[in-house]
Scaffold this active site. Sequence first.
Site, PDB file in Angstrom:
ATOM      1  N   ARG A 121      -7.090 -60.286  -6.404  1.00 26.31           N
ATOM      2  CA  ARG A 121      -6.977 -61.660  -6.908  1.00 26.31           C
ATOM      3  C   ARG A 121      -8.357 -62.191  -7.272  1.00 26.31           C
ATOM      4  O   ARG A 121      -8.899 -63.080  -6.634  1.00 26.31           O
ATOM      5  CB  ARG A 121      -6.253 -62.500  -5.892  1.00 26.31           C
ATOM      6  N   GLN A 126      -6.772 -62.172 -13.521  1.00 25.15           N
ATOM      7  CA  GLN A 126      -5.723 -63.193 -13.638  1.00 25.15           C
ATOM      8  C   GLN A 126      -4.750 -62.930 -14.785  1.00 25.15           C
ATOM      9  O   GLN A 126      -3.554 -63.151 -14.656  1.00 25.15           O
ATOM     10  CB  GLN A 126      -6.353 -64.582 -13.788  1.00 25.15           C
ATOM     11  N   ASP A 129      -2.056 -60.484 -13.728  1.00 26.02           N
ATOM     12  CA  ASP A 129      -1.506 -60.710 -12.388  1.00 26.02           C
ATOM     13  C   ASP A 129       0.019 -60.896 -12.475  1.00 26.02           C
ATOM     14  O   ASP A 129       0.528 -61.975 -12.748  1.00 26.02           O
ATOM     15  CB  ASP A 129      -2.180 -61.947 -11.787  1.00 26.02           C
ATOM     16  N   SER A 132       1.706 -63.371  -9.989  1.00 21.78           N
ATOM     17  CA  SER A 132       1.651 -64.776 -10.401  1.00 21.78           C
ATOM     18  C   SER A 132       2.629 -65.054 -11.533  1.00 21.78           C
ATOM     19  O   SER A 132       3.369 -66.036 -11.488  1.00 21.78           O
ATOM     20  CB  SER A 132       0.243 -65.143 -10.869  1.00 21.78           C
ATOM     21  N   TYR A 232      -4.478 -64.255   0.250  1.00 20.15           N
ATOM     22  CA  TYR A 232      -3.184 -64.067   0.913  1.00 20.15           C
ATOM     23  C   TYR A 232      -3.228 -64.571   2.352  1.00 20.15           C
ATOM     24  O   TYR A 232      -4.282 -64.568   2.988  1.00 20.15           O
ATOM     25  CB  TYR A 232      -2.814 -62.583   0.945  1.00 20.15           C
TER      26      TYR A 232
HETATM   27  P1  NAD Z   1       2.442 -64.986  -1.398  1.00 19.86           P
HETATM   28  O1  NAD Z   1       3.588 -64.819  -2.332  1.00 19.86           O
HETATM   29  O2  NAD Z   1       1.870 -63.776  -0.732  1.00 19.86           O
HETATM   30  O3  NAD Z   1       2.885 -66.005  -0.241  1.00 19.86           O
HETATM   31  C1  NAD Z   1       3.445 -67.257  -0.558  1.00 19.86           C
HETATM   32  C2  NAD Z   1       2.822 -68.332   0.290  1.00 19.86           C
HETATM   33  O4  NAD Z   1       3.322 -68.265   1.621  1.00 19.86           O
HETATM   34  C3  NAD Z   1       1.295 -68.260   0.421  1.00 19.86           C
HETATM   35  O5  NAD Z   1       0.739 -69.454  -0.075  1.00 19.86           O
HETATM   36  C4  NAD Z   1       1.082 -68.100   1.919  1.00 19.86           C
HETATM   37  O6  NAD Z   1      -0.093 -68.753   2.367  1.00 19.86           O
HETATM   38  C5  NAD Z   1       2.333 -68.764   2.469  1.00 19.86           C
HETATM   39  N1  NAD Z   1       2.654 -68.485   3.876  1.00 19.86           N
HETATM   40  C6  NAD Z   1       2.568 -67.328   4.578  1.00 19.86           C
HETATM   41  N2  NAD Z   1       2.949 -67.528   5.853  1.00 19.86           N
HETATM   42  C7  NAD Z   1       3.324 -68.834   5.968  1.00 19.86           C
HETATM   43  C8  NAD Z   1       3.810 -69.637   7.029  1.00 19.86           C
HETATM   44  N3  NAD Z   1       4.001 -69.168   8.257  1.00 19.86           N
HETATM   45  N4  NAD Z   1       4.052 -70.952   6.768  1.00 19.86           N
HETATM   46  C9  NAD Z   1       3.856 -71.463   5.547  1.00 19.86           C
HETATM   47  N5  NAD Z   1       3.396 -70.762   4.507  1.00 19.86           N
HETATM   48  C10 NAD Z   1       3.123 -69.453   4.709  1.00 19.86           C
HETATM   49  O7  NAD Z   1       1.247 -65.774  -2.083  1.00 19.86           O
HETATM   50  P2  NAD Z   1       0.931 -65.966  -3.632  1.00 19.86           P
HETATM   51  O8  NAD Z   1       1.891 -66.923  -4.212  1.00 19.86           O
HETATM   52  O9  NAD Z   1       0.871 -64.627  -4.228  1.00 19.86           O
HETATM   53  O10 NAD Z   1      -0.484 -66.670  -3.663  1.00 19.86           O
HETATM   54  C11 NAD Z   1      -1.387 -66.707  -2.604  1.00 19.86           C
HETATM   55  C12 NAD Z   1      -2.699 -67.377  -3.058  1.00 19.86           C
HETATM   56  O11 NAD Z   1      -3.402 -66.579  -4.006  1.00 19.86           O
HETATM   57  C13 NAD Z   1      -2.526 -68.724  -3.704  1.00 19.86           C
HETATM   58  O12 NAD Z   1      -3.522 -69.583  -3.214  1.00 19.86           O
HETATM   59  C14 NAD Z   1      -2.790 -68.480  -5.135  1.00 19.86           C
HETATM   60  O13 NAD Z   1      -3.268 -69.623  -5.809  1.00 19.86           O
HETATM   61  C15 NAD Z   1      -3.850 -67.425  -5.047  1.00 19.86           C
HETATM   62  N6  NAD Z   1      -3.948 -66.681  -6.292  1.00 19.86           N
HETATM   63  C16 NAD Z   1      -5.193 -66.390  -6.802  1.00 19.86           C
HETATM   64  C17 NAD Z   1      -5.312 -65.702  -7.995  1.00 19.86           C
HETATM   65  C18 NAD Z   1      -6.658 -65.374  -8.581  1.00 19.86           C
HETATM   66  O14 NAD Z   1      -7.638 -65.954  -8.201  1.00 19.86           O
HETATM   67  N7  NAD Z   1      -6.720 -64.442  -9.476  1.00 19.86           N
HETATM   68  C19 NAD Z   1      -4.189 -65.279  -8.664  1.00 19.86           C
HETATM   69  C20 NAD Z   1      -2.937 -65.578  -8.123  1.00 19.86           C
HETATM   70  C21 NAD Z   1      -2.838 -66.273  -6.933  1.00 19.86           C
END
Ligand code: NAD
Length: 374
Positions: A121, A126, A129, A132, A232
Amino acid sequence: MKIGIPTEIRSGETRVAATPETVKKLRASGAQVMIQAGAGQASNYLDDAYATAGAQLVPTAADLYAQADVVLKVQAPASDERAWLRPGQVVIGMLNPFDAEGLSALAAAGVTAFALEAAPRITRAQSLDVLSSQANIAGYKAVLLAANAYGRFLPMLMTAAGTVKAARVVVLGAGVAGLQAIATAKRLGAVVEASDVRPAAKEQIESLGARFIDVPFETDEEREIAQGVGGYARPMPAAWMARQAGLVAERCKQADIVITTALIPGRPAPVLVSEDTVKAMKPGSVIVDLAVERGGNCPLSRPDQVVVAHGVTLIGHTNLPAMVGADASALYARNVLDFLKLILDKEGALAIQREDEIVAACMVADANRVTRSA
Ligand code: NAD
């Protein structure tokens, strides 16, 4: 160099790994493109459009696998499809990087396989991804499914026949899917609150106009684990999970719709909505569990089923992006195209940049070996 796109065979899958738009760009880069006849039909990309974009139509999957140097997939190849793979062939798709058995089978087939979900990430990744691009669609569709199953309005309405209260939506997990669910529910006029373990999520939730359900940290250990790793989440200590469960139960009792999206990579989904919480929810309320394929955030949800338990409808569809097949394919195909730029040279010939951070992270099998620990 021949790039081949077969029809996806998993039941309910509508997506396709290339669209006429990306085929045209691949052709412009010098590559030859073959597509199985009908591969885009379920997402409304028709054979004629692929042919116009410069693709050669191939009648069967067997023909396609026999000729392609690079195979573009959505789902990991099922065992029937793996029989067609040839040593040295490159396979790109959402190949389930935590499925040790699946990766071994790909390695045994002798292919060089890239699982796009494993991309780091980082900013440069991006545009490719897939987690996403597809989670965004799942979050949107989850709210629409919930709205459909819910027997009341989402927005507040003032009518001559009286006032209708706005629905209360709780979103658990505010990553990509959760944030899109919040945005979609807000657009439909619901009152939204949301929870996440990562402190960074608070600002994002609030910037979408939702209320952050705060579970304060009581120790440095909790605070440290909650930062997650590489964007994550990590599994939180039991004491924090217990406090969160109490607060979530309170909020769910008031809620009309609960969308759960909480995931921790490579692990079962955390249980956030217990059966007792479901029992305490209002009759007619709806839960959409986007984590159902990984065990579910609610133990009562069932993969690919809609069940009613204690008066609450639980929706457990596992492939929501496939319900928005045209856009899901369009975005996924662009992700794949961007990844291809890292393994093709300017003439469209295969030139895998193995030292590239993204290529190395996505490579799951090569030269009969699994190259990633699942
Ligand atoms: P994911 O699908 O792995 O998980 C979904 C969400 O569940 C996450 O936000 C995680 O923190 C949350 N979670 C886990 N356990 C939990 C609990 N017990 N209670 C409540 N919430 C809980 O995550 P995702 O959607 O793939 O994204 C994770 C992060 O990565 C986000 O902040 C996103 O913005 C970031 N991201 C960054 C990039 C980049 O910089 N290239 C790209 C995509 C996503």
